[in-house]
Design a protein around this motif. Structure first.
Motif, PDB file in Angstrom:
ATOM      1  N   LEU A 108      -8.306  -9.678 -13.205  1.00  0.00           N
ATOM      2  CA  LEU A 108      -8.467  -8.389 -12.521  1.00  0.00           C
ATOM      3  C   LEU A 108      -7.112  -7.735 -12.252  1.00  0.00           C
ATOM      4  CD1 LEU A 108     -11.336  -9.224  -9.992  1.00  0.00           C
ATOM      5  CD2 LEU A 108     -11.480  -7.756 -12.010  1.00  0.00           C
ATOM      6  N   PHE A 109      -6.109  -8.558 -11.948  1.00  0.00           N
ATOM      7  CA  PHE A 109      -4.757  -8.029 -11.749  1.00  0.00           C
ATOM      8  C   PHE A 109      -4.233  -7.409 -13.043  1.00  0.00           C
ATOM      9  CE2 PHE A 109      -0.142  -8.833 -12.180  1.00  0.00           C
ATOM     10  CZ  PHE A 109       0.315  -7.965 -11.203  1.00  0.00           C
ATOM     11  N   ILE A 110      -4.456  -8.094 -14.162  1.00  0.00           N
ATOM     12  CA  ILE A 110      -4.024  -7.567 -15.460  1.00  0.00           C
ATOM     13  C   ILE A 110      -4.710  -6.235 -15.747  1.00  0.00           C
ATOM     14  CG2 ILE A 110      -4.095  -7.973 -17.960  1.00  0.00           C
ATOM     15  CD1 ILE A 110      -3.852 -10.985 -17.325  1.00  0.00           C
ATOM     16  N   GLN A 111      -6.014  -6.165 -15.478  1.00  0.00           N
ATOM     17  CA  GLN A 111      -6.756  -4.922 -15.703  1.00  0.00           C
ATOM     18  C   GLN A 111      -6.249  -3.799 -14.803  1.00  0.00           C
ATOM     19  OE1 GLN A 111     -11.102  -5.305 -15.820  1.00  0.00           O
ATOM     20  NE2 GLN A 111     -10.870  -7.493 -16.194  1.00  0.00           N
ATOM     21  N   LEU A 112      -5.942  -4.133 -13.544  1.00  0.00           N
ATOM     22  CA  LEU A 112      -5.452  -3.135 -12.597  1.00  0.00           C
ATOM     23  C   LEU A 112      -4.124  -2.550 -13.063  1.00  0.00           C
ATOM     24  CD1 LEU A 112      -5.515  -1.632  -9.890  1.00  0.00           C
ATOM     25  CD2 LEU A 112      -4.481  -3.656  -8.831  1.00  0.00           C
ATOM     26  N   VAL A 113      -3.198  -3.424 -13.457  1.00  0.00           N
ATOM     27  CA  VAL A 113      -1.886  -2.957 -13.919  1.00  0.00           C
ATOM     28  C   VAL A 113      -2.037  -2.118 -15.183  1.00  0.00           C
ATOM     29  CG1 VAL A 113       0.348  -3.696 -14.841  1.00  0.00           C
ATOM     30  CG2 VAL A 113      -0.614  -4.845 -12.842  1.00  0.00           C
ATOM     31  N   ILE A 170       9.208  -8.735  -7.864  1.00  0.00           N
ATOM     32  CA  ILE A 170      10.650  -8.506  -7.791  1.00  0.00           C
ATOM     33  C   ILE A 170      11.110  -7.409  -8.750  1.00  0.00           C
ATOM     34  CG2 ILE A 170      12.910  -9.571  -8.206  1.00  0.00           C
ATOM     35  CD1 ILE A 170      11.599 -12.253  -7.344  1.00  0.00           C
ATOM     36  N   LYS A 171      10.560  -7.410  -9.971  1.00  0.00           N
ATOM     37  CA  LYS A 171      11.081  -6.525 -11.014  1.00  0.00           C
ATOM     38  C   LYS A 171      10.110  -5.421 -11.437  1.00  0.00           C
ATOM     39  CE  LYS A 171      13.991 -10.147 -13.104  1.00  0.00           C
ATOM     40  NZ  LYS A 171      14.240 -10.939 -14.339  1.00  0.00           N
ATOM     41  N   ALA A 172       8.960  -5.822 -11.972  1.00  0.00           N
ATOM     42  CA  ALA A 172       8.093  -4.864 -12.669  1.00  0.00           C
ATOM     43  C   ALA A 172       7.465  -3.825 -11.742  1.00  0.00           C
ATOM     44  CB  ALA A 172       7.004  -5.617 -13.433  1.00  0.00           C
ATOM     45  N   LEU A 173       6.878  -4.271 -10.638  1.00  0.00           N
ATOM     46  CA  LEU A 173       6.204  -3.323  -9.753  1.00  0.00           C
ATOM     47  C   LEU A 173       7.171  -2.306  -9.143  1.00  0.00           C
ATOM     48  CD1 LEU A 173       3.612  -5.684  -8.013  1.00  0.00           C
ATOM     49  CD2 LEU A 173       3.244  -4.117  -9.928  1.00  0.00           C
ATOM     50  N   PRO A 174       8.368  -2.726  -8.681  1.00  0.00           N
ATOM     51  CA  PRO A 174       9.324  -1.718  -8.192  1.00  0.00           C
ATOM     52  C   PRO A 174       9.709  -0.694  -9.265  1.00  0.00           C
ATOM     53  CG  PRO A 174       9.950  -3.885  -7.400  1.00  0.00           C
ATOM     54  CD  PRO A 174       8.840  -4.101  -8.392  1.00  0.00           C
ATOM     55  N   GLU A 175       9.804  -1.145 -10.525  1.00  0.00           N
ATOM     56  CA  GLU A 175      10.146  -0.200 -11.593  1.00  0.00           C
ATOM     57  C   GLU A 175       9.025   0.809 -11.807  1.00  0.00           C
ATOM     58  OE1 GLU A 175      12.325  -1.129 -15.149  1.00  0.00           O
ATOM     59  OE2 GLU A 175      12.494  -3.220 -14.536  1.00  0.00           O
ATOM     60  N   LEU A 176       7.785   0.360 -11.726  1.00  0.00           N
ATOM     61  CA  LEU A 176       6.662   1.286 -11.859  1.00  0.00           C
ATOM     62  C   LEU A 176       6.613   2.248 -10.673  1.00  0.00           C
ATOM     63  CD1 LEU A 176       3.866  -1.113 -13.197  1.00  0.00           C
ATOM     64  CD2 LEU A 176       4.997   0.725 -14.463  1.00  0.00           C
ATOM     65  N   LEU A 209      -0.630   0.609  -6.699  1.00  0.00           N
ATOM     66  CA  LEU A 209       0.653  -0.085  -6.861  1.00  0.00           C
ATOM     67  C   LEU A 209       1.137  -0.666  -5.536  1.00  0.00           C
ATOM     68  CD1 LEU A 209       2.893   2.029  -9.289  1.00  0.00           C
ATOM     69  CD2 LEU A 209       2.326  -0.398  -9.488  1.00  0.00           C
ATOM     70  N   GLN A 210       0.929   0.078  -4.454  1.00  0.00           N
ATOM     71  CA  GLN A 210       1.354  -0.407  -3.144  1.00  0.00           C
ATOM     72  C   GLN A 210       0.581  -1.653  -2.723  1.00  0.00           C
ATOM     73  OE1 GLN A 210       3.980   0.576  -1.392  1.00  0.00           O
ATOM     74  NE2 GLN A 210       4.432   2.074  -2.980  1.00  0.00           N
ATOM     75  N   SER A 211      -0.652  -1.778  -3.201  1.00  0.00           N
ATOM     76  CA  SER A 211      -1.487  -2.920  -2.810  1.00  0.00           C
ATOM     77  C   SER A 211      -1.263  -4.145  -3.696  1.00  0.00           C
ATOM     78  CB  SER A 211      -2.968  -2.531  -2.856  1.00  0.00           C
ATOM     79  OG  SER A 211      -3.395  -2.323  -4.195  1.00  0.00           O
ATOM     80  N   CYS A 212      -0.508  -3.984  -4.784  1.00  0.00           N
ATOM     81  CA  CYS A 212      -0.348  -5.076  -5.751  1.00  0.00           C
ATOM     82  C   CYS A 212       0.369  -6.294  -5.171  1.00  0.00           C
ATOM     83  CB  CYS A 212       0.391  -4.581  -6.994  1.00  0.00           C
ATOM     84  SG  CYS A 212      -0.667  -3.708  -8.176  1.00  0.00           S
ATOM     85  N   ASN A 213       1.351  -6.073  -4.288  1.00  0.00           N
ATOM     86  CA  ASN A 213       2.065  -7.212  -3.704  1.00  0.00           C
ATOM     87  C   ASN A 213       1.118  -8.126  -2.941  1.00  0.00           C
ATOM     88  OD1 ASN A 213       4.405  -6.177  -4.756  1.00  0.00           O
ATOM     89  ND2 ASN A 213       5.523  -6.123  -2.825  1.00  0.00           N
ATOM     90  N   ALA A 214       0.244  -7.523  -2.129  1.00  0.00           N
ATOM     91  CA  ALA A 214      -0.724  -8.321  -1.372  1.00  0.00           C
ATOM     92  C   ALA A 214      -1.696  -9.014  -2.313  1.00  0.00           C
ATOM     93  CB  ALA A 214      -1.476  -7.428  -0.382  1.00  0.00           C
ATOM     94  N   ILE A 243      -3.335  10.167 -10.110  1.00  0.00           N
ATOM     95  CA  ILE A 243      -1.972   9.642  -9.979  1.00  0.00           C
ATOM     96  C   ILE A 243      -1.716   9.158  -8.555  1.00  0.00           C
ATOM     97  CG2 ILE A 243      -0.819  11.832  -9.433  1.00  0.00           C
ATOM     98  CD1 ILE A 243       0.484   9.128 -11.835  1.00  0.00           C
ATOM     99  N   GLU A 244      -2.264   9.847  -7.564  1.00  0.00           N
ATOM    100  CA  GLU A 244      -2.126   9.389  -6.180  1.00  0.00           C
ATOM    101  C   GLU A 244      -2.814   8.039  -5.995  1.00  0.00           C
ATOM    102  OE1 GLU A 244      -1.994  13.212  -3.278  1.00  0.00           O
ATOM    103  OE2 GLU A 244      -3.780  13.059  -4.533  1.00  0.00           O
ATOM    104  N   LEU A 245      -3.996   7.902  -6.572  1.00  0.00           N
ATOM    105  CA  LEU A 245      -4.727   6.639  -6.475  1.00  0.00           C
ATOM    106  C   LEU A 245      -3.978   5.518  -7.192  1.00  0.00           C
ATOM    107  CD1 LEU A 245      -8.332   8.008  -7.082  1.00  0.00           C
ATOM    108  CD2 LEU A 245      -7.442   7.073  -4.941  1.00  0.00           C
ATOM    109  N   ALA A 246      -3.318   5.861  -8.308  1.00  0.00           N
ATOM    110  CA  ALA A 246      -2.552   4.853  -9.050  1.00  0.00           C
ATOM    111  C   ALA A 246      -1.406   4.310  -8.206  1.00  0.00           C
ATOM    112  CB  ALA A 246      -2.013   5.451 -10.349  1.00  0.00           C
ATOM    113  N   PHE A 247      -0.701   5.199  -7.503  1.00  0.00           N
ATOM    114  CA  PHE A 247       0.415   4.734  -6.681  1.00  0.00           C
ATOM    115  C   PHE A 247      -0.071   4.005  -5.431  1.00  0.00           C
ATOM    116  CE2 PHE A 247       2.960   7.664  -9.273  1.00  0.00           C
ATOM    117  CZ  PHE A 247       4.023   6.827  -9.564  1.00  0.00           C
ATOM    118  N   GLU A 248      -1.236   4.363  -4.921  1.00  0.00           N
ATOM    119  CA  GLU A 248      -1.822   3.587  -3.825  1.00  0.00           C
ATOM    120  C   GLU A 248      -2.132   2.170  -4.301  1.00  0.00           C
ATOM    121  OE1 GLU A 248      -5.174   5.099  -1.759  1.00  0.00           O
ATOM    122  OE2 GLU A 248      -4.055   6.706  -0.774  1.00  0.00           O
TER     123      GLU A 248
END
Length: 216
Positions: free
Chosen positions: A127-132, A196-202, A85-90, A78-83
Motif C-alpha cells: 500500500l505504501f508503494i501504491q501511495l507513493v 531521510i532522502k526521498a520523501l523530503p525531495e518530493l 506526503l506529510q502522512s508518509c513518515n507516520a 495536488i493539495e491532497l498529494a502533499f497531504e
C-alpha cells in the motif's frame, strides 16, 4: 427549519440555498458551480462535526434546513498529494513497528501469529508503494515537462522492489534467518532512507506546484 449557513473552506458562501434542498443537491451544485475542474469535496462538516464516509452516504438525502451550518472542504489533487506526503513518515513508522513485531514472533517461534503479521507487513508495504506511485503520478501531471523524478526515489523504488522479490523465496523455503535479515535490516533500512532522502525531495517540489493550485 433553520436558515442553514453554508461555508466553503470556512468562508461563508453568498449562494442562496433552498432549505428544502437535500445535502446531495447542494454537493452537486457546489461541485458544478464553485469547484475548479481538479477539485473535489474532501470533507463535509455539519454543525462543526466532520462526517466519515459512512455518515456522508446516510445523510445525503437529508434536507439541509435541518442543520445549522455546513462546511465543505474543497481540495485539488495536488493539495491532497502533499497531504499524503506529510502522512508518509507516520505510515513508515507503522510498517517498521510491524516488522519488529514480526521478527520477534519468528524468533520466539510464534508460528500462527507470525503468519498473520507477515501478511500484514507485505500488505501495508504494498500500500505504501501504491501511495507513493499515486503521489508521483499527481506531481507529474501538474508539473508536466518540469517533472523530473528525484534520483533517490528511483533508487529506493528499485531497491524496495528487489527486497520484496527476495522475501518471497525466503518465505517459501521457510528460511527464517534470511527472512529476518531481509525484513529487519534490508527492508527497515530502505524505509528509513525514504524518510531521510526521498520523501523530503518530493516535498521540496511544493513550491513548483503551488502556482498550479487554484484559489477559491
Amino acid at each position: 427549519m433553520n436558515n442553514v449557513v453554508i461555508t466553503i473552506n470556512e468562508k461563508v458562501s453568498n449562494r442562496s440555498i433552498n432549505n428544502n434542498a437535500t445535502l446531495s443537491d447542494v454537493v452537486n451544485e457546489i461541485l458544478s458551480e464553485s469547484a475548479h475542474a481538479d477539485q473535489i469535496i474532501s470533507q463535509i462538516c455539519i454543525n462543526g462535526k466532520a462526517l466519515d464516509v459512512d455518515q456522508e452516504d446516510a445523510i445525503m438525502p437529508t434536507r439541509v434546513g435541518q442543520f445549522e451550518s455546513i462546511d465543505f472542504r474543497l481540495q485539488s489533487n495536488i493539495e491532497l498529494a502533499f497531504e499524503a506526503l506529510q502522512s508518509c513518515n507516520a505510515y513508515i513508522d507503522n510498517i517498521v513497528a510491524q516488522i519488529a513485531e514480526l521478527t520477534a514472533a519468528y524468533q520466539e517461534c510464534r508460528t500462527e501469529e507470525s503468519q498473520q503479521l507477515f501478511a500484514e507487513v507485505i500488505e501495508i508495504t504494498d500500500l505504501f508503494i501504491q501511495l507513493v506511485s499515486r503521489i508521483q503520478k499527481t506531481l507529474r501531471s501538474h508539473l508536466q515537462e518540469k517533472w523530473q523524478k528525484p534520483h533517490s526515489v528511483s533508487q529506493l523504488e528499485i531497491h524496495l522492489l528487489s527486497i520484496l522479490k527476495a522475501i518471497v523465496p525466503a518465505k517459501e523455503k521457510n528460511d527464517l534467518i534470511m527472512l529476518c535479515d531481509l525484513l529487519e535490516y534490508e527492508l527497515v533500512d530502505n524505509l528509513k532512507q525514504w524518510k531521510i532522502k526521498a520523501l523530503p525531495e518530493l516535498r521540496s517540489l511544493r513550491q513548483a506546484c503551488d502556482s498550479t493550485i487554484p484559489s477559491n
